[in-house]
Design a protein around this motif. Sequence first.
Motif, PDB file in Angstrom:
ATOM      1  N   SER A   1     -36.750   6.651  48.970  1.00 47.42           N
ATOM      2  CA  SER A   1     -34.978   6.481  48.751  1.00 47.42           C
ATOM      3  C   SER A   1     -35.331   7.620  47.847  1.00 47.42           C
ATOM      4  O   SER A   1     -33.499   8.251  48.018  1.00 47.42           O
TER       5      SER A   1
ATOM      6  N   ASP B   1     -29.629   1.769  51.642  1.00 49.85           N
ATOM      7  CA  ASP B   1     -31.236   1.789  51.016  1.00 49.85           C
ATOM      8  C   ASP B   1     -32.468   0.601  50.870  1.00 49.85           C
ATOM      9  O   ASP B   1     -31.368  -0.151  50.166  1.00 49.85           O
ATOM     10  N   GLU B   2     -32.970   0.140  52.421  1.00 52.37           N
ATOM     11  CA  GLU B   2     -33.289  -1.084  52.378  1.00 52.37           C
ATOM     12  C   GLU B   2     -31.843  -2.333  51.852  1.00 52.37           C
ATOM     13  O   GLU B   2     -32.029  -3.298  51.636  1.00 52.37           O
TER      14      GLU B   2
HETATM   15 MG   LIG Z   1     -37.663   3.016  48.504  1.00 54.90          MG
END
Ligand SMILES: [Mg+2]
Lengths: 237, 408
Positions: free
Chosen positions: A57, A178-179
């Motif tokens: 991240s 991000d995910e």
């Molecule tokens: Mg992360």
Amino acid sequence: MSALPEAGPARSVVMLDDVTKTYAQGSLAVQALRGVSMEIGAGEYVALMGPSGSGKSTLMNILGCLDVLSTGRYLLDGDDVANLDEDALAEIRNTRIGFVFQQFNLLPSLPAWRNVELPLFYAGVPAPERKRRALDALARVGLADRVDHRPGELSGGQQQRVAVARALVSDPAIVLADEPTGNLDSTSTEDVLALIDDLHSAGRTIILITHEADVAARAERVLHVRDGRLTDGGGVR
Amino acid sequence: MKARHTLQVALEAVRLNRLRSVLTVLGITIGIASVTLTVGLGLGAQQQVRDQISALGSNLLIVSPGSATSGGVRGGFGTATTLTRADAEALASSEVAPSIAGVAPVSSTSTSLAAGSATWTTSVYAVTPSWQDVRSRTLAAGRFLTDADVTDRTRTIVLGSSTAQELFSGGNPLNQSVVINSVSFTVVGVLDAAGGSSSATSDDDLVLMPWTTAATTLGTSATTVSTIYLQAADAAHLSAAYQQATAALKARHQITTSGTADFSITTQESIVEAATSTDRTLTILLGGIAAISLLVGGIGVMNIMLVSVSERIREIGLRKALGAKPRAIRNQFLTEAAVLGLAGGVLGLGIAAFGALTLPSLIDQPVTLVWWAIVGSLIVAVGVGVIAGVYPAGRAARLAPIDALRSE
Ligand SMILES: [Mg+2]
Ligand SMILES: Nc1ncnc2c1ncn2[C@@H]1O[C@H](COP(=O)(O)OP(=O)(O)OP(=O)(O)O)[C@@H](O)[C@H]1O
């Protein structure tokens, strides 16, 4: 510029040169990135994988100009972001990058279409065009019949599709996710990934973080992050 | 169009927290209401005094015996008897004082009156027929005193409206007799109530009598007078009239320097000035106290804006991630603060308007709401909101996007 290798046949959109990121946490310094070099060409679909806390991240936030690096260089489309001021960075986030977050990050008080039009507002697009393009983007993610629903009235998968619509409404060259499927069930995951595939086939550069191998499998290239480093080189030529 | 969207976002934020917004602006509301009401009360009181004084007559100069003080209005006048009827006649001459249109010498005494069983004590003024024009008074009934009344020393009187009410309690006073000093007088006229406010009682509670009659029956002086009212030809001649009267009286009294003048001339303006200055001081004082509550209101807005910024820190982060420049975030919060201030101002003006309608009947004081006080209040309210919003908005604008996004 000259310190970095020349761009290959596919123009480099992202070029990182020995990037580190250190968070000061009280007297403790947390090294989230310990020297990342990588290069991503225009139109590539790259997946970032790695254990929790490895720095994925952090890396993504630096790529998205949400955070600043501690040392090293980051060239975005050939421009060193260290030379850009707040306003210029805001403009980059506004026009060149689309974000999709794990927590969706929609504003709960606004209906779907108002959430989607936000980037256009900050780009100074006139109101009627904003609405038209927002409805358009929502139609493309299959939510034409949910435009007036607030996030609380939508399922998780639908909320993430609204977020994808928001990421594509300003027609950015790069989409950072991000995910994006981290909070979704398998059907919704399939919907969202299909949308991302569409964005990729339309020529956009996609960088996606995931923990799941079958999600990563859809990317053209997988980069593994461990302890703030890329384990397999960043494709730097 | 950008401004409209910013305003829309601000309005939504205010609406979303309706109760809190109302509580937030309460301080500004109270501040604006009290400032507006204080100013309104002050202006009302000043207007009241002004009305009373303009009820004296128009373009009026008042000559009183005794030396002038620098302030223009003196304490106890009428002690020295330096003004004479000859002075008044000289001022009436169009050669001596061409700018003076009317002259009314007056002397007065306080005495008791009786009409049938009713008795009343008030001032009796020994006047000339010119009094009515100079003092700009009109008659409710009957006629005013005439030159014939003066030459013939007729036992006729004109009553003020409240005197007539006291003596005849609503009955017709015309041609009725009133006993003053054991002498019977006939009422030939009743004055209209003086213009302006209700409390100008001294202008309505009086008896007017030919000065010649007064001299013989009440023993007032036939040569000296207590006041000479002068009426300038018009407003433009007021200062010329003032100068001509001063010069003429000085010449007649053989006075060479102004410091030793044995008379003083006041204008309506100087009386208004003196009478309203205490009101004004009080208004400023009370207004200042009310302004402090505005300050407190501003601090309340700042506090809530700070809370609002930290509550919406994720929203700020998201907006920044989507491309909001620091300026856009700052404008958003400044607009929100301005909207809060405006809402407080409008609410405060509503309360002030309610007060302006209800207060006069409760405390017998007129409240004057003027447009500049209303517009001024709104500007101040918005200003207080914006000033209170500067710091919180700046803080929101400076937030790093990732810190804002990541915070829970
Ligand atoms: Mg992360
Ligand atoms: N704001 C911060 N302050 C201090 N340390 C931080 C901060 N953000 C991240 N870190 C630390 O940096 C390291 C990398 O964090 P990062 O969020 O990049 O991990 P990640 O790979 O995304 O993990 P996950 O898969 O769980 O999301 C972690 O050790 C984390 O504790």
